[in-house]
Design an enzyme around this catalytic site. Sequence first.
Site, PDB file in Angstrom:
ATOM      1  N   HIS A 209      49.622  87.147 -21.567  1.00 12.94           N
ATOM      2  CA  HIS A 209      49.448  86.364 -20.335  1.00 12.94           C
ATOM      3  C   HIS A 209      49.303  84.889 -20.672  1.00 12.94           C
ATOM      4  O   HIS A 209      48.867  84.526 -21.759  1.00 12.94           O
ATOM      5  CB  HIS A 209      48.203  86.884 -19.603  1.00 12.94           C
ATOM      6  CG  HIS A 209      48.005  86.328 -18.231  1.00 12.94           C
ATOM      7  ND1 HIS A 209      48.917  86.500 -17.216  1.00 12.94           N
ATOM      8  CD2 HIS A 209      46.984  85.605 -17.708  1.00 12.94           C
ATOM      9  CE1 HIS A 209      48.450  85.917 -16.109  1.00 12.94           C
ATOM     10  NE2 HIS A 209      47.289  85.355 -16.392  1.00 12.94           N
TER      11      HIS A 209
ATOM     12  N   ASP B 243      54.175  84.489 -15.295  1.00 15.86           N
ATOM     13  CA  ASP B 243      52.962  84.200 -16.078  1.00 15.86           C
ATOM     14  C   ASP B 243      52.906  84.975 -17.393  1.00 15.86           C
ATOM     15  O   ASP B 243      52.248  84.545 -18.338  1.00 15.86           O
ATOM     16  CB  ASP B 243      51.710  84.559 -15.264  1.00 15.86           C
ATOM     17  CG  ASP B 243      51.479  83.620 -14.084  1.00 15.86           C
ATOM     18  OD1 ASP B 243      52.180  82.599 -13.988  1.00 15.86           O
ATOM     19  OD2 ASP B 243      50.589  83.908 -13.263  1.00 15.86           O
TER      20      ASP B 243
ATOM     21  N   ASP C 280      54.170  75.981 -11.057  1.00 16.60           N
ATOM     22  CA  ASP C 280      53.640  76.569 -12.292  1.00 16.60           C
ATOM     23  C   ASP C 280      54.708  77.384 -13.033  1.00 16.60           C
ATOM     24  O   ASP C 280      54.690  77.501 -14.255  1.00 16.60           O
ATOM     25  CB  ASP C 280      52.460  77.528 -12.018  1.00 16.60           C
ATOM     26  CG  ASP C 280      51.625  77.190 -10.801  1.00 16.60           C
ATOM     27  OD1 ASP C 280      52.173  76.668  -9.804  1.00 16.60           O
ATOM     28  OD2 ASP C 280      50.429  77.472 -10.827  1.00 16.60           O
TER      29      ASP C 280
ATOM     30  N   TRP D 225      51.668  71.081 -14.527  1.00 16.05           N
ATOM     31  CA  TRP D 225      52.519  72.006 -15.292  1.00 16.05           C
ATOM     32  C   TRP D 225      53.972  71.548 -15.309  1.00 16.05           C
ATOM     33  O   TRP D 225      54.690  71.767 -16.286  1.00 16.05           O
ATOM     34  CB  TRP D 225      52.488  73.422 -14.697  1.00 16.05           C
ATOM     35  CG  TRP D 225      51.228  74.210 -14.848  1.00 16.05           C
ATOM     36  CD1 TRP D 225      50.554  74.869 -13.839  1.00 16.05           C
ATOM     37  CD2 TRP D 225      50.490  74.475 -16.048  1.00 16.05           C
ATOM     38  NE1 TRP D 225      49.450  75.496 -14.337  1.00 16.05           N
ATOM     39  CE2 TRP D 225      49.385  75.286 -15.692  1.00 16.05           C
ATOM     40  CE3 TRP D 225      50.648  74.103 -17.386  1.00 16.05           C
ATOM     41  CZ2 TRP D 225      48.441  75.725 -16.624  1.00 16.05           C
ATOM     42  CZ3 TRP D 225      49.711  74.541 -18.311  1.00 16.05           C
ATOM     43  CH2 TRP D 225      48.629  75.343 -17.936  1.00 16.05           C
TER      44      TRP D 225
END
Length: 367
Positions: free
Chosen positions: A35, A84, A139, A213
């Site tokens: 992760h 992610d 993100d 990000w």
Amino acid sequence: MEINDALTPLQWAEKGCRVLMATFEPEQLPPDRFHYHQGVFLSGMEQCWKATGNDDYYTYIKRWVDSLILPDGSIRKYNSYELDDIQPGVLLFNLYEQTGDERYTKALHTLVPLIKDWKTNASGGFWHKEKYPNQMWLDGLYMAGPIAVQYGHTFNKSEYFDLMAFQAILMEKHTKDPVTGLLYHGWDESKEAVWADKKTGLAPEFWGRAVGWYPVALLEMFDYLPNDHKDKPKLVAILQDLLKVLPKFQDEKSGLWYQVLDKGDLPDNWLENSCTSLFVYAIAKAVRMGYLDPSYMKYAWKGYQGVIDTLKLDENGHVIIGNICIGTGIGDYAHYIARPTSENDLHGAGGFILMCVEMSKAEPHHN
């Protein structure tokens, strides 16, 4: 304990690594899967290893990766439908380079090709997760962009350059606000998400860390994207446009940026360390790589010092990095402001370490 102001940026980076090494054996880093929380922290640690040559950091990274990559190269636990869980694969390139162990390339060949078949909205933009149909989040570029471009470079697969450049350009095109120059946290082309504007599909706010990000992802993509790639000039212009507006939103007094970037005048908005760390990292790296005028370093140093000024030390002399927003979905202003903060959270510490290593490469700061 008192903070020692004489520490160099690299010494602060090491303190950021050391506190989490003292807290967690690598196999115990949360959550128990492959992760980006661990990925961004260990990416910072990898940079720290490269800068210091201290193999304690390399060994720590390797132990975490080896706890999740099985002998046949399969990944013990990850969600193959969330961007992610692609991101920590960036750690595999260096491990393969150091060891020649094919497990690491096998894992890369499992992870990265997933994005070729990733679910997309009508315009071809990646869904952030299976459970968020048609939603592009800023993100997501950090989660998939750097690993895919490095994969394309390493394995001579240029289609990944084209794919991620397309994603980056599409994302900016649809999330950029013409008034502030900032990027909204997300965009839902179907306009069905609860947060989506009914006309535009846009998220309602500019959330600090998401905006952070995005330029960080572009800069890490540029490390491996060929200079003569057809989309490079466009991507550089996007990067420059975003970084040049950030100083307008930097808090004059503290040097930090706000949780909701453009609403620093509201009394319940608060200053946030992880977005500040990412902005400082992005500005400093863009200056070092020649994408931004060196005059912007004054904002980077101000932000860096702002974060350092918030730090505390515990009774063992370990650093406490606070004011880190815990993870969040997309929401309205009240949603972001109500998010709890944490100390020494992995992705916040990761941003902090990345910032400190990058600032260690900058020209010495003269007041």
